[in-house]
Motif scaffolding. Structure first.
Motif, mmCIF file in Angstrom:
data_model
loop_
_atom_site.group_PDB
_atom_site.id
_atom_site.type_symbol
_atom_site.label_atom_id
_atom_site.label_comp_id
_atom_site.label_asym_id
_atom_site.label_seq_id
_atom_site.Cartn_x
_atom_site.Cartn_y
_atom_site.Cartn_z
ATOM 1 N N GLU A 118 6.994 -5.760 6.449
ATOM 2 C CA GLU A 118 5.775 -5.975 7.249
ATOM 3 C C GLU A 118 5.162 -4.642 7.673
ATOM 4 O O GLU A 118 3.947 -4.455 7.612
ATOM 5 N N LYS A 121 3.403 -2.976 4.742
ATOM 6 C CA LYS A 121 2.080 -3.553 4.455
ATOM 7 C C LYS A 121 1.036 -3.073 5.464
ATOM 8 O O LYS A 121 -0.112 -2.815 5.098
ATOM 9 N N GLN A 122 1.465 -2.915 6.715
ATOM 10 C CA GLN A 122 0.535 -2.395 7.728
ATOM 11 C C GLN A 122 0.111 -0.963 7.404
ATOM 12 O O GLN A 122 -1.055 -0.595 7.567
ATOM 13 N N ARG A 124 0.020 0.335 4.391
ATOM 14 C CA ARG A 124 -0.883 0.248 3.229
ATOM 15 C C ARG A 124 -2.300 -0.103 3.690
ATOM 16 O O ARG A 124 -3.263 0.504 3.229
ATOM 17 N N ASP A 125 -2.416 -1.068 4.596
ATOM 18 C CA ASP A 125 -3.739 -1.451 5.115
ATOM 19 C C ASP A 125 -4.421 -0.272 5.800
ATOM 20 O O ASP A 125 -5.620 -0.048 5.634
ATOM 21 N N LYS A 126 -3.636 0.497 6.570
ATOM 22 C CA LYS A 126 -4.205 1.644 7.292
ATOM 23 C C LYS A 126 -4.649 2.747 6.332
ATOM 24 O O LYS A 126 -5.710 3.362 6.514
ATOM 25 N N ASN A 128 -5.592 2.240 3.208
ATOM 26 C CA ASN A 128 -6.801 1.717 2.545
ATOM 27 C C ASN A 128 -8.025 1.817 3.447
ATOM 28 O O ASN A 128 -9.130 2.076 2.980
ATOM 29 N N GLU A 129 -7.800 1.635 4.739
ATOM 30 C CA GLU A 129 -8.906 1.706 5.706
ATOM 31 C C GLU A 129 -9.373 3.150 5.918
ATOM 32 O O GLU A 129 -10.571 3.433 5.926
ATOM 33 N N GLU A 361 1.483 2.677 -2.342
ATOM 34 C CA GLU A 361 1.783 1.483 -3.148
ATOM 35 C C GLU A 361 3.231 1.499 -3.619
ATOM 36 O O GLU A 361 3.931 0.474 -3.565
#
Length: 388
Positions: A118, A121-122, A124-126, A128-129, A361
């Motif tokens: 988890e 994934k957080q 990765r989101d950050k 990407n942002e 990734e």
């Protein structure tokens, strides 16, 4: 602006740590990076003592990573750190990485990426942002002959890959050394600091990253048996895993920390319908190229071997042929390539995609693999999908 060293801040890696020193050597090898500050321990005094031993100014030796990131952000742009290197035990990866990204600092982090899937994934989101560079030090893909193998598979020289074998045997946990003063063993054997897996999380993820990098293929599902061999040990010290890859290829992964007498003998064999490749860290400057019915060919590392080695391999070779290159140089290749990408991000310099490094990734895949392997064993050694 770009004609300067990149400034690094470090989290972890203080007195008594092992991997922090390796990161500092690797970062320093190309003269691209300088250590300017750090929060080297969760103990504020030890952190400051560690910084003093590295000849850092008193005001850049911080008592915590929170203080480091906050104070560094307040410094003028020409003075503050450019990125953060995180070299702590697994449980302390996520918080400093997320805080750094939230404050605009790129990150290079020791594997695994996080403590849980988890958290990965957080991150990765950050990434990407924010579009900030993040590297994970899956070191072994930095070897020149691993780059050579990757380029040969990519260029179709061994045909369609149908069988992959990878092993990573170590023997250092053959006895219960975590009950002694062995710091490295103590945190790895502790679920509160290492996470849900020791052996697979620590070295099995290296093995997966290696074959995914070389073949360009992702693992889609696993069937595993991981276990604690040594009596009284909570987490696994041995892992045997069957792999299915996205193109239909089969794979076998063996990782062990109880292979008595073995050191770090990471090894892969990749077989395609036109040929095969074999590489071992014990002879890391050699790649064996196979073809049924023909003699094996031996490819060797060397700065004068551009006649037959790929551009990807040549970009990562540092010495003339016959001079050994090793782990520190491979580690430095990861840092150099990250620094190259960072200059692109900070100063708009052109980035060469062949100067690659494991990113967020690859970090997420490592965490997904840990989850799948643990779940497969827990459910009675059944095929389990790798969910990204």
């Amino acid at each position: 602006m770009s004609h300067r060293k990149l400034r690094m801040g470090m989290v972890g890696g203080g007195q008594g740590a092992f991997i922090g020193g390796v990161h500092r050597i690797a970062a320093n090898l190309d003269g691209q990076i300088e250590l300017v500050c750090g929060a080297f321990s969760s103990d504020p005094q030890r952190s400051k003592d560690s910084g003093r031993e590295l000849y850092l100014p008193e005001n850049r030796c911080y008592g915590s990573f929170q203080e480091m990131i906050t104070k560094e952000k307040e410094l003028p742009e020409g003075e503050r750190m450019d990125f953060v290197s995180i070299v702590t035990p697994n449980v302390m990866h996520f918080e400093p990485a997320m805080l750094a990204l939230e404050n605009g600092f790129p990150v290079i982090i020791d594997k695994p990426l996080a403590f849980t899937f988890e958290q990965a994934k957080q991150l990765r989101d950050k990434v990407n942002e924010t579009k900030l560079p993040l590297a994970v030090t899956y070191t072994y893909t930095g070897y020149p002959m691993v780059k050579q193998a990757m380029s040969m598979v990519k260029n179709g020289q061994i045909g369609k890959v149908h069988k992959i074998m990878v092993e990573y045997p170590q023997g250092w946990l053959t006895t219960k050394v975590e009950d002694t003063e062995q710091k490295q063993a103590a945190w790895r054997a502790d679920p509160a600091r290492a996470g849900i897996s020791n052996c697979f999380g620590d070295i099995g993820t290296h093995a997966v990253n290696m074959v995914e990098y070389v073949t360009g293929l992702k693992v889609t599902e696993v069937l595993s048996e991981i276990r604690a061999t040594v009596q009284g040990r909570t987490l696994d010290d041995d892992a045997n895993v069957l792999l299915h890859f996205e193109n239909g290829a089969n794979g076998v992964l063996s990782a062990s920390q109880v292979a008595n007498g073995d050191e770090n003998d990471l090894k892969f064999r990749v077989y395609g319908d036109k040929g095969g490749l074999e590489w071992s860290q014990k002879d890391l400057n050699t790649l064996i190229v196979k073809d049924h019915g023909n003699p094996d060919r031996i490819f060797r590392t060397g700065g004068d071997r551009g006649g037959y080695l790929s551009e990807e391999a040549m970009l990562h070779i540092r010495t003339p042929s016959g001079h050994p290159e090793g782990y520190l140089e491979a580690f430095a290749n990861i840092y150099r390539n990250f620094a190259h990408a960072l200059r692109g991000h900070l100063f708009g310099e052109t980035v060469n995609p062949k100067l690659d490094y494991p990113g967020v990734e690859e970090g997420v895949i490592g965490m997904a693999m840990i989850e799948a392997v643990v779940e497969s064993t827990k459910n009675g050694n059944v095929w389990t999908k790798v969910d990204l």
